[in-house]
Scaffold this active site. Structure first.
Site, short mmCIF file in Angstrom:
data_model
loop_
_atom_site.label_atom_id
_atom_site.label_comp_id
_atom_site.label_asym_id
_atom_site.label_seq_id
_atom_site.Cartn_x
_atom_site.Cartn_y
_atom_site.Cartn_z
N GLY A 48 0.78 -1.24 0.00
CA GLY A 48 0.00 0.00 0.00
C GLY A 48 0.80 1.28 0.00
N GLU A 102 4.79 3.88 5.81
CA GLU A 102 3.58 3.04 5.81
C GLU A 102 2.44 3.81 5.15
OE1 GLU A 102 2.06 0.51 5.64
OE2 GLU A 102 1.77 -0.47 7.58
N ASP A 103 1.46 3.08 4.63
CA ASP A 103 0.32 3.76 4.01
C ASP A 103 -0.67 4.25 5.05
OD1 ASP A 103 -0.48 1.21 4.72
OD2 ASP A 103 -1.33 0.68 2.77
N ASP A 106 -3.82 1.65 11.42
CA ASP A 106 -5.20 1.39 11.83
C ASP A 106 -5.14 0.86 13.28
OD1 ASP A 106 -8.08 0.48 10.21
OD2 ASP A 106 -7.56 -0.64 12.01
N LYS A 134 -5.44 6.40 11.82
CA LYS A 134 -6.79 6.39 12.44
C LYS A 134 -6.62 6.35 13.95
CE LYS A 134 -8.69 3.44 8.68
NZ LYS A 134 -9.26 2.11 8.36
N PHE A 156 -13.21 3.33 6.08
CA PHE A 156 -12.39 2.52 5.19
C PHE A 156 -12.09 3.33 3.93
CE2 PHE A 156 -11.50 -0.59 1.88
CZ PHE A 156 -10.52 -1.35 2.52
N ASP A 163 -5.84 -0.35 -1.13
CA ASP A 163 -6.73 -1.19 -1.94
C ASP A 163 -7.95 -1.67 -1.19
OD1 ASP A 163 -5.18 -3.01 -0.24
OD2 ASP A 163 -6.12 -4.60 -1.41
N ARG A 169 -6.14 0.73 -6.05
CA ARG A 169 -4.88 1.35 -5.62
C ARG A 169 -4.47 2.48 -6.55
NH1 ARG A 169 -2.36 -2.03 -1.91
NH2 ARG A 169 -2.57 -4.26 -2.24
P1 IMP Z 1 -3.03 -2.26 11.19
O1 IMP Z 1 -2.00 -3.34 11.33
O2 IMP Z 1 -4.34 -2.63 11.81
O3 IMP Z 1 -2.54 -0.92 11.67
O4 IMP Z 1 -3.38 -2.15 9.68
C1 IMP Z 1 -2.49 -1.67 8.82
C2 IMP Z 1 -2.67 -2.19 7.41
O5 IMP Z 1 -4.02 -2.52 7.10
C3 IMP Z 1 -2.28 -1.08 6.51
O6 IMP Z 1 -0.92 -1.15 6.20
C4 IMP Z 1 -3.17 -1.29 5.30
O7 IMP Z 1 -2.53 -2.13 4.38
C5 IMP Z 1 -4.40 -1.96 5.85
N1 IMP Z 1 -5.50 -0.98 6.08
C6 IMP Z 1 -5.89 -0.44 7.27
N2 IMP Z 1 -6.92 0.41 7.11
C7 IMP Z 1 -7.20 0.43 5.78
C8 IMP Z 1 -8.16 1.16 4.98
O8 IMP Z 1 -8.97 1.99 5.44
N3 IMP Z 1 -8.11 0.89 3.64
C9 IMP Z 1 -7.24 0.03 3.06
N4 IMP Z 1 -6.31 -0.66 3.78
C10 IMP Z 1 -6.29 -0.47 5.13
MG MG Z 2 0.15 -1.45 4.64
#
Ligand code: IMP
Ligand code: MG
Length: 179
Positions: A48, A102-103, A106, A134, A156, A163, A169
């Site tokens: 991402g 990082e993208d 979350d 977030k 989301f 994606d 993407r």
């Molecule tokens: P985390 O490990 O829960 O912080 O999630 C991180 C990963 O989940 C990110 O690197 C994204 O690839 C994916 N992700 C989290 N939120 C979104 C979203 O709103 N849209 C798309 N991908 C997401």
């Molecule tokens: Mg990611």
């Protein structure tokens, strides 16, 4: 406002390409100030973050190199809570000042796990920049990004590298899922 429909879901444009460019420049300014005279190693978390990384990296002004890792925690619309390393780190981080690109942060599970790996492999310091963040969903305090480009709510989003099941993407803006 632009709208996209994919697999029956409707997404509305939320952050325009012009806004993205100015948020990215603001992060680059901060990193350029904080890392002046140092040689950080940027590590892009694929897939991402590739678009954000390309835009940010070309705005960095110190000596720096870039490499990548592929971690996976999301399936569809939700974080699984498990973090898998799909493509391992491609360069040694021993003694390096690492900037993780990082993208989106979350739950923070991905960054939490990756920081643990980087510490284990002897990185001298680790800072995280995330294009989106977030704050209300964060479960791992150590995953709070040092350089977030933009905070968003519990929603989301797709586009600009992000994606939905491998699609969207390539959108030039960030779109949010209509509730
Ligand atoms: P985390 O490990 O829960 O912080 O999630 C991180 C990963 O989940 C990110 O690197 C994204 O690839 C994916 N992700 C989290 N939120 C979104 C979203 O709103 N849209 C798309 N991908 C997401
Ligand atoms: Mg990611």
């Amino acid at each position: 406002m632009r709208t996209i429909t994919e697999k029956g879901l409707v997404f509305d444009e939320k952050i325009t390409p012009e806004q993205i460019a100015s948020y990215v420049q603001a992060v680059a300014d901060r990193i350029n100030a904080d890392y002046a005279g140092r040689e950080p190693l940027c590590v892009v978390v694929l897939t991402g973050a590739f678009m954000y990384a390309a835009d940010l990296f070309r705005r960095l002004q110190m000596h720096t190199d870039v490499t990548y890792i592929r971690l996976k925690s999301y399936e569809g619309l939700n974080s699984t809570g498990r973090v898998e390393c799909v493509v391992p780190l491609q360069k040694p981080v021993l003694g390096r000042d690492v900037i993780v690109i990082e993208d989106i942060v979350d739950s923070g599970a991905t960054i939490h796990e990756f920081k643990r790996m980087l510490a284990e492999e002897g990185a001298r310091s680790v800072a995280v920049t995330s294009f989106l963040y977030k704050p209300t969903k964060l479960l791992f305090e150590d995953a709070r990004p040092d350089y977030p480009a933009l905070e968003i709510g519990d929603e989301f989003v797709v586009g600009y590298g992000l994606d939905y099941q491998g699609y969207l993407r390539n959108l030039d803006a960030v779109y949010t899922l209509r509730k």
